[in-house]
Scaffold this motif. Structure first.
Motif, short mmCIF file in Angstrom:
data_model
loop_
_atom_site.label_atom_id
_atom_site.label_comp_id
_atom_site.label_asym_id
_atom_site.label_seq_id
_atom_site.Cartn_x
_atom_site.Cartn_y
_atom_site.Cartn_z
N GLY A 20 0.81 -1.21 0.00
CA GLY A 20 0.00 0.00 0.00
C GLY A 20 0.85 1.26 0.00
N MET A 21 1.92 1.24 0.79
CA MET A 21 2.82 2.39 0.87
C MET A 21 3.52 2.61 -0.47
N LEU A 22 4.00 1.52 -1.10
CA LEU A 22 4.69 1.65 -2.39
C LEU A 22 3.74 2.13 -3.48
N LEU A 23 2.49 1.63 -3.47
CA LEU A 23 1.51 2.10 -4.44
C LEU A 23 1.24 3.59 -4.27
N ALA A 24 1.01 4.01 -3.03
CA ALA A 24 0.74 5.43 -2.76
C ALA A 24 1.91 6.30 -3.22
N GLU A 25 3.14 5.90 -2.88
CA GLU A 25 4.32 6.68 -3.29
C GLU A 25 4.41 6.78 -4.81
N THR A 26 4.15 5.67 -5.49
CA THR A 26 4.20 5.66 -6.96
C THR A 26 3.13 6.57 -7.54
N PHE A 27 1.90 6.49 -7.01
CA PHE A 27 0.80 7.33 -7.51
C PHE A 27 1.12 8.81 -7.30
N ILE A 28 1.71 9.14 -6.17
CA ILE A 28 2.10 10.53 -5.89
C ILE A 28 3.19 10.97 -6.87
N ASN A 29 4.23 10.15 -7.00
CA ASN A 29 5.36 10.49 -7.88
C ASN A 29 4.95 10.60 -9.34
N GLN A 30 3.94 9.84 -9.77
CA GLN A 30 3.45 9.89 -11.14
C GLN A 30 2.47 11.06 -11.34
N GLY A 31 2.06 11.70 -10.25
CA GLY A 31 1.11 12.80 -10.33
C GLY A 31 -0.32 12.32 -10.48
N TRP A 32 -0.58 11.06 -10.12
CA TRP A 32 -1.93 10.49 -10.25
C TRP A 32 -2.82 10.87 -9.08
N ILE A 33 -2.22 11.08 -7.91
CA ILE A 33 -2.95 11.57 -6.74
C ILE A 33 -2.16 12.73 -6.14
N ALA A 34 -2.86 13.62 -5.48
CA ALA A 34 -2.21 14.79 -4.89
C ALA A 34 -3.01 15.25 -3.68
N ARG A 35 -2.40 16.14 -2.94
CA ARG A 35 -3.07 16.80 -1.82
C ARG A 35 -3.32 18.24 -2.21
N GLN A 36 -4.40 18.80 -1.68
CA GLN A 36 -4.70 20.22 -1.93
C GLN A 36 -3.60 21.09 -1.32
N THR A 37 -3.19 20.76 -0.10
CA THR A 37 -2.07 21.43 0.57
C THR A 37 -1.18 20.35 1.18
N PRO A 38 0.09 20.63 1.42
CA PRO A 38 1.01 19.62 1.96
C PRO A 38 0.58 19.03 3.31
N THR A 39 -0.21 19.77 4.06
CA THR A 39 -0.62 19.28 5.38
C THR A 39 -1.92 18.49 5.36
N ASP A 40 -2.59 18.43 4.19
CA ASP A 40 -3.84 17.68 4.08
C ASP A 40 -3.60 16.20 4.35
N LYS A 41 -4.55 15.60 5.02
CA LYS A 41 -4.50 14.17 5.32
C LYS A 41 -4.96 13.35 4.11
N HIS A 42 -5.88 13.88 3.34
CA HIS A 42 -6.50 13.13 2.25
C HIS A 42 -5.95 13.56 0.89
N PHE A 43 -6.01 12.65 -0.05
CA PHE A 43 -5.57 12.88 -1.41
C PHE A 43 -6.78 12.93 -2.34
N TYR A 44 -6.58 13.47 -3.53
CA TYR A 44 -7.60 13.43 -4.57
C TYR A 44 -6.95 12.89 -5.83
N ILE A 45 -7.76 12.34 -6.72
CA ILE A 45 -7.26 11.82 -7.98
C ILE A 45 -7.18 12.98 -8.97
N THR A 46 -6.02 13.16 -9.56
CA THR A 46 -5.83 14.23 -10.53
C THR A 46 -6.43 13.82 -11.88
#
Length: 68
Positions: A20-46
């Motif tokens: 789960g951690m590796l998937l999340a890191e990959t999705f973030i690095n690919q720009g597939w998910i993001a946070r509205q602000t760096p301190t947000d707990k939740h992500f959204y799909i770009t």
């Protein structure tokens, strides 16, 4: 014979553990998910993520939209 396997842990309705951690890191690095602000707990799909997940066969229409 005992076979070695790498676990894909389920936690409630999500994939947890190292996978789960590796998937999340990959999705973030690919720009597939993001946070509205760096301190947000939740992500959204770009928009890019929506295209990529759809290409992988993930039906993102099953995810309820929220206002961010």
């Amino acid at each position: 014979m005992t076979e070695k396997v790498k676990p894909a842990k389920m936690c409630y309705e999500h994939i947890g553990g190292k996978l789960g951690m590796l998937l999340a890191e990959t999705f973030i690095n690919q720009g597939w998910i993001a946070r509205q602000t760096p301190t947000d707990k939740h992500f959204y799909i770009t928009a890019e993520g929506e295209k990529a997940f759809t290409k992988l066969g993930v039906d993102v229409t099953q995810i309820k939209e929220e206002t961010i």
